[in-house]
Write a protein that holds these residues in place. Structure first.
Motif, short mmCIF file in Angstrom:
data_model
loop_
_atom_site.label_atom_id
_atom_site.label_comp_id
_atom_site.label_asym_id
_atom_site.label_seq_id
_atom_site.Cartn_x
_atom_site.Cartn_y
_atom_site.Cartn_z
N SER A 134 0.81 -1.21 -0.03
CA SER A 134 -0.04 -0.01 0.02
C SER A 134 0.79 1.35 0.08
O SER A 134 0.75 1.91 -0.71
CB SER A 134 -0.85 -0.09 1.30
OG SER A 134 -1.61 1.08 1.19
N ALA A 135 1.85 1.46 0.75
CA ALA A 135 2.70 2.57 0.89
C ALA A 135 3.73 2.60 -0.34
O ALA A 135 4.01 3.67 -1.05
CB ALA A 135 3.65 2.30 2.17
N GLY A 136 3.93 1.48 -0.92
CA GLY A 136 4.67 1.71 -2.12
C GLY A 136 3.74 2.19 -3.27
O GLY A 136 4.33 2.86 -4.03
N ARG A 137 2.62 1.81 -3.33
CA ARG A 137 2.00 2.15 -4.45
C ARG A 137 1.90 3.88 -4.21
O ARG A 137 1.64 4.71 -5.21
CB ARG A 137 0.40 1.41 -4.33
CG ARG A 137 0.35 0.27 -5.05
CD ARG A 137 -0.93 -0.18 -5.28
NE ARG A 137 -1.69 -0.34 -4.03
CZ ARG A 137 -1.63 -1.46 -3.19
NH1 ARG A 137 -1.01 -2.61 -3.63
NH2 ARG A 137 -2.68 -1.39 -1.92
N PHE A 138 1.43 4.38 -3.04
CA PHE A 138 1.24 5.80 -2.48
C PHE A 138 2.63 6.27 -3.06
O PHE A 138 2.59 7.38 -3.79
CB PHE A 138 1.17 5.96 -1.26
CG PHE A 138 0.89 7.37 -0.83
CD1 PHE A 138 -0.29 7.80 -1.11
CD2 PHE A 138 1.83 8.04 -0.32
CE1 PHE A 138 -0.34 9.22 -0.98
CE2 PHE A 138 1.76 9.48 0.38
CZ PHE A 138 0.51 10.01 0.00
N LEU A 139 3.79 5.88 -2.86
CA LEU A 139 4.93 6.51 -2.94
C LEU A 139 5.36 6.54 -4.73
O LEU A 139 5.62 7.50 -5.14
CB LEU A 139 6.15 5.79 -2.44
CG LEU A 139 6.58 6.02 -0.99
CD1 LEU A 139 7.60 5.09 -0.32
CD2 LEU A 139 7.07 7.34 -0.82
#
Length: 476
Positions: A88-93
């Motif tokens: 999830s955080a990787g997609r946001f970044l």
């Protein structure tokens, strides 16, 4: 301790709408600020592929063509601080980097408050696989109207960019998309009543034939007296089709010439058709009487409501009644694994855990034990928490259940090469320390941030510390 009183709510509809707008504006501003922080975090972790090994980095291009290489090991630190999974955080970044580096006009509009951050990230999702020239074209077309752009209008702009600047890629995509047929069984999304989701894209003749077969089966079940709903009978009829096919078997093929000629289909059924049995693996957490329905000393055989976990369905719990029904079906083979005593310590010589030890760890941990990771432990690695010493096995890092944990491949790499470390304080309870000193706990209730292992730079050295054996960062 008293809970502080909540602020009074507006009394009139007009005041309420003004409060809603103000709250929305604050949330939008915070969203943009989080995007700015994400872009800056990525900028602080630019990675040079030439010196990656020496710098303990793993360079990866998060966004599209023309964006910088970023150390992928920076994602877990960012993710755990947000309380999100690394995916999830990787997609946001990725979306933030895409907007900032490849859609500069849109990024300027976002920072000026003219475009909502979430709308910009939606646009970024559609431009990730575009060339830099095509992404620049999309940027110029949408930045000024992004807040009122519909999904279909955005799709048309992106398609036009592909046709204008990526004609060869468009042609290849058309060739690859010629066959979109698929049948997908979602084993990770199962309900407590024992159902599993599936979806399919079929050719029209196959889909219509299946529809007629399912409808006919549902009608037949109704004539036999089934009291299920129409949808329930249709679902059962679909399962009956599968069991009937397993009973009949499939036609055999035979190479009549033994050469390179096309094999001839022999008009005969398999000599031994497959038995119409679906194996369901269950880890039981109840007595045999609870499954069979025999009454105990109190005369109550249904006291245990949560009784077992299904191995093929993400370790989801099932009810006693559901297990009883499956055990009574001739077409289902229910394999009940013995209860594993998690208080027992298992150990073996050498590096590789035994099958029993692997099952022990998988049942105990359930998922990868990295904070907020939910990947099934069955599909991951079994990690030695204290690394195994291949040269001197007697010096620590034993292959025992109190030194083994389930990690997915990504977080296994992170622990080995990314300077994260963890300890198991008790069975199933893991305390993690990030490279920057933040500590997290993962147990059967979930994940949480527990503080710091050492003071932040510039903090008072006399501050109270956690009771860790080593109070210094891994690189000091």
């Amino acid at each position: 301790m008293k809970t502080p009183a909540a602020p009074a709510l507006p009394d009139t509809p007009a005041e309420l709408l003004r409060a809603v707008k103000a709250s929305r504006d604050r949330a939008a501003a915070e969203d943009v600020e989080m995007m700015r922080l994400a872009v800056h975090w990525a900028g602080l972790h630019l990675a040079d592929p030439v010196h990656a090994e020496a710098c303990f980095t793993s360079p990866k291009t998060f966004a599209g063509e023309g964006s910088p290489s970023i150390d992928e090991f920076c994602v877990p630190e960012f993710a755990t601080m947000l309380g999100r999974t690394c995916d999830s955080a990787g997609r946001f970044l990725t979306e933030c980097v895409e907007v900032a580096y490849r859609l500069p006009q849109l990024w300027g509009a976002v920072q000026a408050g003219l475009v909502a951050g979430w709308r910009a990230r939606v646009i970024a999702q559609t431009t990730l696989d575009l060339t830099l020239e095509a992404a620049t074209y999309v940027d110029g077309q949408v930045f000024w109207c992004a807040n009122r752009l519909t999904p279909s209008a955005l799709g048309r702009v992106v398609d036009e960019a592909r046709v204008r600047f990526m004609p060869e890629a468009v042609e290849k995509a058309l060739e690859k998309s010629a066959d979109k047929r698929n049948v997908t069984f979602d084993t990770q999304q199962v309900s407590f009543d024992g159902t599993m989701h599936l979806e399919a894209d079929l050719e029209i003749p196959d889909a219509l034939a299946l529809r007629e077969a399912v409808a006919s089966g549902a009608e037949h079940l109704a004539k036999l007296g089934s009291t299920d709903t129409v949808d329930g009978r249709r679902a059962t009829a679909l399962g009956d089709l599968a069991r009937r096919q397993l009973t009949l078997g499939f036609d055999q093929t035979d190479d009549t010439d033994g050469g390179d000629h096309v094999s001839a289909v022999v008009g005969m059924r398999a000599a031994k058709p497959a038995a119409p049995v679906t194996q369901i693996v269950i880890y039981a957490h109840l007595s045999a009487d609870a499954i069979t329905g025999l009454a105990g000393p109190t005369g109550d055989a249904t006291g245990e409501a949560l009784c077992a976990r299904v191995e093929q369905a993400g370790q989801r719990l099932l009810s006693v009644e559901q297990i009883r029904q499956w055990c009574g079906r001739p077409d289902a083979q229910v394999v009940v694994k013995p209860v594993i005593d998690l208080r027992e310590r298992l150990e073996t010589k050498g590096y590789t855990p035994t099958a029993a030890m692997r099952d022990y760890v998988i049942v105990r941990d359930g998922t990868c034990v990295f904070p907020w990771c939910g990947r099934n432990a069955r599909h991951g690695d079994i990690d030695h928490i204290v690394p195994y010493d291949h040269d001197h096995p007697d010096r620590g890092g034993q292959t025992s259940t109190d030194n083994l944990a389930a990690l997915c491949r990504r977080h296994h790499r992170l622990k080995t090469k990314g300077r994260w470390r963890y300890v198991m304080t008790e069975p199933g309870v893991f305390d993690w320390t990030s490279p920057l000193g933040w500590t997290y706990r993962r147990d059967h209730t979930g994940s949480s941030c527990t503080g710091r292992a050492w003071p932040e730079p510039g903090a008072d050295s006399g501050d109270q510390q956690r009771g860790q054996p080593d109070l210094h960062p891994p690189d000091q």
